[in-house]
Design an enzyme around this catalytic site. Structure first.
Site, PDB file in Angstrom:
ATOM      1  N   SER A  69       0.816  -1.221   0.000  1.00 55.46           N
ATOM      2  CA  SER A  69       0.000   0.000   0.000  1.00 55.46           C
ATOM      3  C   SER A  69       0.845   1.265   0.000  1.00 55.46           C
ATOM      4  O   SER A  69       1.947   1.300   0.543  1.00 55.46           O
ATOM      5  CB  SER A  69      -0.883   0.033   1.247  1.00 55.46           C
ATOM      6  OG  SER A  69      -1.831  -0.985   1.184  1.00 55.46           O
ATOM      7  N   ASN A 119     -14.253  -4.394   2.667  1.00 54.28           N
ATOM      8  CA  ASN A 119     -15.484  -5.159   2.479  1.00 54.28           C
ATOM      9  C   ASN A 119     -16.322  -4.614   1.329  1.00 54.28           C
ATOM     10  O   ASN A 119     -17.123  -5.345   0.747  1.00 54.28           O
ATOM     11  CB  ASN A 119     -16.270  -5.202   3.793  1.00 54.28           C
ATOM     12  CG  ASN A 119     -15.653  -6.212   4.758  1.00 54.28           C
ATOM     13  OD1 ASN A 119     -14.570  -6.750   4.499  1.00 54.28           O
ATOM     14  ND2 ASN A 119     -16.329  -6.475   5.856  1.00 54.28           N
ATOM     15  N   GLU A 148      -5.544 -17.731  -1.144  1.00 56.75           N
ATOM     16  CA  GLU A 148      -5.854 -18.173   0.213  1.00 56.75           C
ATOM     17  C   GLU A 148      -7.330 -18.522   0.335  1.00 56.75           C
ATOM     18  O   GLU A 148      -8.178 -17.655   0.239  1.00 56.75           O
ATOM     19  CB  GLU A 148      -5.483 -17.045   1.180  1.00 56.75           C
ATOM     20  CG  GLU A 148      -5.233 -17.505   2.573  1.00 56.75           C
ATOM     21  CD  GLU A 148      -4.219 -18.626   2.723  1.00 56.75           C
ATOM     22  OE1 GLU A 148      -4.329 -19.332   3.707  1.00 56.75           O
ATOM     23  OE2 GLU A 148      -3.346 -18.825   1.849  1.00 56.75           O
TER      24      GLU A 148
END
Lengths: 381, 385
Positions: A129, A367, A244
């Protein structure tokens, strides 16, 4: 459809449970149970204990310490670790750079880095980031310019978790500014003791020092520390973030904390609204756990089950809701920062934990990004 | 441990989907069928029997097929997908299930044989005024005179009570407890009406009505009723899953085709995110219902009761969320009776209130939270961690 584990998987689960509860350093488990921040030494000791037992990197290729387990066994291993309050292997090492090096690295890089990565002899930080590249990671600006057999790196990374402990940092850098933004990115491994690397702490709302800015000023990085292809970094980043399917939702930990919260609640458990809140969270958590099981049972060797995108989204929401419940149980007793006179430890840790856990729905693809993925790739919107 | 159907189960699903899908894929056909008495298709009832579906849960010696909860769940889910109006849940799963669990050998063979053959529709007359999903009866009382039994009192609502060929009635026993009786509906006063999901129910009045005790006369069957209600909850959950799947699919299809402001609705992220949340609700409920179905298959009634409450609670929340959002994201068209999605919301709501809504089940769950630390859904036996 069949509910029970096979006898072999059941035995595996028992074996994991026995190791984590009987053979793992108790004081570290106690610290995790209490919700205390672990020291660097504790995290290293924890991973080295796991690695010595062959339990630190079971999902890696077997050549490099992997165990060749099914997704279900990996799930059970992960859940039992969390249930026993054993710290998970450091994600930067075990889940991120390890599998990347095993998949994309040269033989030389593998031999040099994989064993110490598994054993946490090298502590990796993640340099992805940037101030203007969060969920929109491809907009990153840190540059690496070729100069002979070195790259010269300039720029700034941020949200570097536990960067103050980092020995090395795996970094996405822009190696071609002329092409489409995803196409000009590479991955470099950078020794954090190199001249020109500076780690600056970021103070967070929970009062802790968990993340950092990392600045690069004319840092010279040997060109053989490039991972994979030049300008092939985006592919690696997608592999890293997407491979993952086990442990995405921290079900075991959240279950443990919720069960603990019942004990902490004391007389408040008489309150019907409090009881309903526990029952509701337990049910949501059960539905999440079962969804995780559906995903591992279904994705054996193949494509991930579509419902896997639910796990991160709902997993972090429930995780956050449980920290909120604990803070509510603490009530006014949670006001003290640090050790308040007479305030139980769990109560004065409740607010920092609640505040800290707000991060969960932001990191790893917020999210909102998860909703976008569900809408686009599953629902075709 | 796995959550997938085997080949035979896949084949069953395809067969049921083929049959009811053909009949009701056209929503207009479903509407017409529900509008005419008795509110479902007698022909379809026969076809379901011919496929062996009406006898699915019952032992072979009773004229059934002897299949397990997973298979029954498959049927319920497929019927839910098309909102099939046939009374599978109430007639087969509940009324038939009770006869199967408590009937004498003769009663089972006669009643379940006719039900499995499609010759008979059963109604479970259990709900009473003021009773909210209890497994006991009080408003209808049984009286004994020698070997003869009579019932007095009112049951309402009795799903498909006006059409039923045989009533399976719960009643308060003279010495306490709740018994179950078989009642020939001839001569019983039945006032039928339409329900808001297009189904049928009735007020059934017993006035010294002759009744045959199910199983051993005078036996308290409350625990058996409770178990059957729990099975019904899980199967209602399966039916709701089917309905939610289709409601969500209709919604996403609408979002990608309907234009407003010159673009399709899926151009607007706010709408897509709401659809994504519908998917999350559906998947979580789906995991829990499938798990509860497997728990049911273990035959452990205590564990099944807990699983039923957990499934019912999750389904209740998901049903309301998915049903309401399906209407909202469609906009005004969803408010019309001609368009299917409103009826999906109605059916989901009716299922939610049939055997205990979310609040009811949350109260059940909340009452027991000290009994365990954390829930272990994979516990090898009845234990919890």
């Amino acid at each position: 459809m069949q509910l029970e584990l096979s006898a072999e998987d059941q035995a595996f689960r028992e074996e994991m449970r026995e190791f984590f509860t009987m053979k793992f350093p108790q004081e570290i488990r106690d610290a995790v149970t209490a919700g205390r921040e672990l020291t660097k030494e504790q995290i290293v000791e924890s991973q080295q204990t796991l690695n010595a037992a062959g339990l630190a990197v079971p999902h890696w290729p077997e050549e490099w310490g992997g165990r060749g387990w099914s997704d279900l066994r990996r799930h059970l291993w992960n859940e039992e670790m969390q249930a026993a309050a054993v710290p998970l292997p450091l994600a930067f090492n075990a889940n991120m750079i390890g599998p990347v090096l095993a998949h994309f690295g040269s033989q030389e890089l593998k031999e040099r880095f994989l064993p110490p990565t598994a054993n946490l002899d090298i502590w990796w930080s993640q340099g992805f980031s940037e101030p203007d590249a969060g969920s929109d990671l491809a907009s990153l600006r840190t540059t690496a310019v070729r100069d002979g057999d070195h790259f010269v790196v300039n720029g700034q990374k941020t949200w570097t978790t536990l960067g103050q402990y980092g020995d090395w940092i795996f970094t996405l850098v822009r190696t071609d500014p002329e092409v489409k933004k995803q196409a000009g990115i590479s991955m470099l491994l950078i020794d954090m003791t190199s001249p020109g690397v500076e780690v600056r702490p970021i103070e967070l709302i929970d009062g802790g020092h968990e993340v950092n800015e990392v600045w690069f000023t004319d840092v010279r990085v040997p060109a053989d520390l490039l991972v994979g292809e030049l300008n092939g970094g985006w592919t690696i980043a997608k592999f890293l973030l997407g491979n993952e399917r086990v442990g995405v939702a921290p079900v075991g930990t959240t279950k443990r904390v919720l069960a603990q919260a019942k004990e902490l609640a004391g007389a408040q458990l008489e309150d019907p609204f409090t009881r309903a809140r526990f029952a509701e969270l337990e049910n949501e958590l059960l539905s999440l756990e079962l969804t995780a099981l559906r995903v591992v049972a279904h994705s054996e060797g193949g494509e991930p089950h579509p419902a896997s995108s639910v796990l991160k989204l709902k997993g972090t929401e429930i995780q956050q809701a449980v920290t909120e419940l604990v803070l509510d149980l603490a009530g006014p007793a949670g006001l003290a920062t640090g050790e308040g006179a007479g305030v139980p430890e769990w109560a004065h840790l409740a607010a920092p934990t609640y505040l800290n856990m707000r991060k969960a729905s932001i990191y790893g693809g917020s999210n909102e990004i998860q909703r976008q993925i569900i809408a686009r790739t599953i629902l075709g919107l | 441990m796995d959550f997938t159907y085997d080949d035979e189960q896949d084949a069953l699903r395809d067969a049921v989907r083929g049959l009811v899908g053909k009949a009701y894929a056209d929503f207009e056909q479903r509407r017409r069928t529900a509008a005419e008495e008795p509110g479902f298709s007698e022909k379809m009832w026969t076809q379901l029997a011919e496929m062996g579906l009406l006898g699915l849960p019952f032992a072979e010696e009773d004229g059934g097929v002897g299949a397990g909860p997973v298979e029954i769940g498959i049927v319920a889910r497929e019927l839910g997908r098309v909102l099939a109006p046939e009374p599978y849940l109430t007639s087969v799963v509940l009324a038939g299930g009770l006869v199967s669990a408590a009937g004498t050998r003769g009663q089972r063979a006669e009643v379940l044989g006719a039900l499995s053959a499609g010759e008979s529709v059963l109604a479970f007359a259990h709900d009473e005024e003021g009773s909210r999903w209890a497994p006991s009866a009080s408003a209808v009382r049984a009286t004994r005179d020698g070997d003869a039994w009579t019932l007095t009192g009112v049951k309402e609502p009795v799903p498909h009570g006006a059409r039923a060929d045989l009533l399976v009635v719960s009643a308060a026993l003279p010495d306490g407890g709740t018994g179950v009786f078989l009642v020939d509906p001839d001569g019983v006063q039945r006032d039928g009406y339409t329900t808001y999901d297009g189904g049928r129910a009735a007020r059934v009045t017993f006035d010294g009505t002759a009744a045959t005790p199910l199983g051993t006369p005078g036996q308290d069957l409350e625990p058996t009723i409770a178990t059957i209600l729990d099975i019904g909850r899980i199967m209602a959950g399966q039916e709701a899953l089917g309905a939610m799947e289709v409601a969500l699919a209709a919604t996403t299809s609408y979002l990608t085709s309907r234009k407003q402001f010159g673009v399709t609705l899926n151009t607007f992220q706010a709408l897509n995110f709401r659809a994504a949340d519908m998917y999350v609700s559906l998947e979580l409920a789906s995991s829990l219902v499938q798990w509860a179905t497997m728990v049911l298959a273990t035959g452990d009634a205590t564990r099944a009761a807990d699983a039923a409450a957990r499934a019912a609670y999750q389904v209740s929340r998901a049903s309301r969320h998915v049903g309401q959002e399906a209407i909202q994201l469609h906009g005004g068209i969803a408010m019309t009776a001609e368009y299917s999605v409103g009826m999906y919301a109605a059916r989901l709501s009716a299922l939610d209130h049939l055997l205990g809504d979310g609040q009811h089940h949350l109260a059940r769950l909340a009452a027991g939270i000290e009994g365990y630390g954390a829930i272990d859904p994979l516990a090898p036996t009845a234990g919890r961690g």
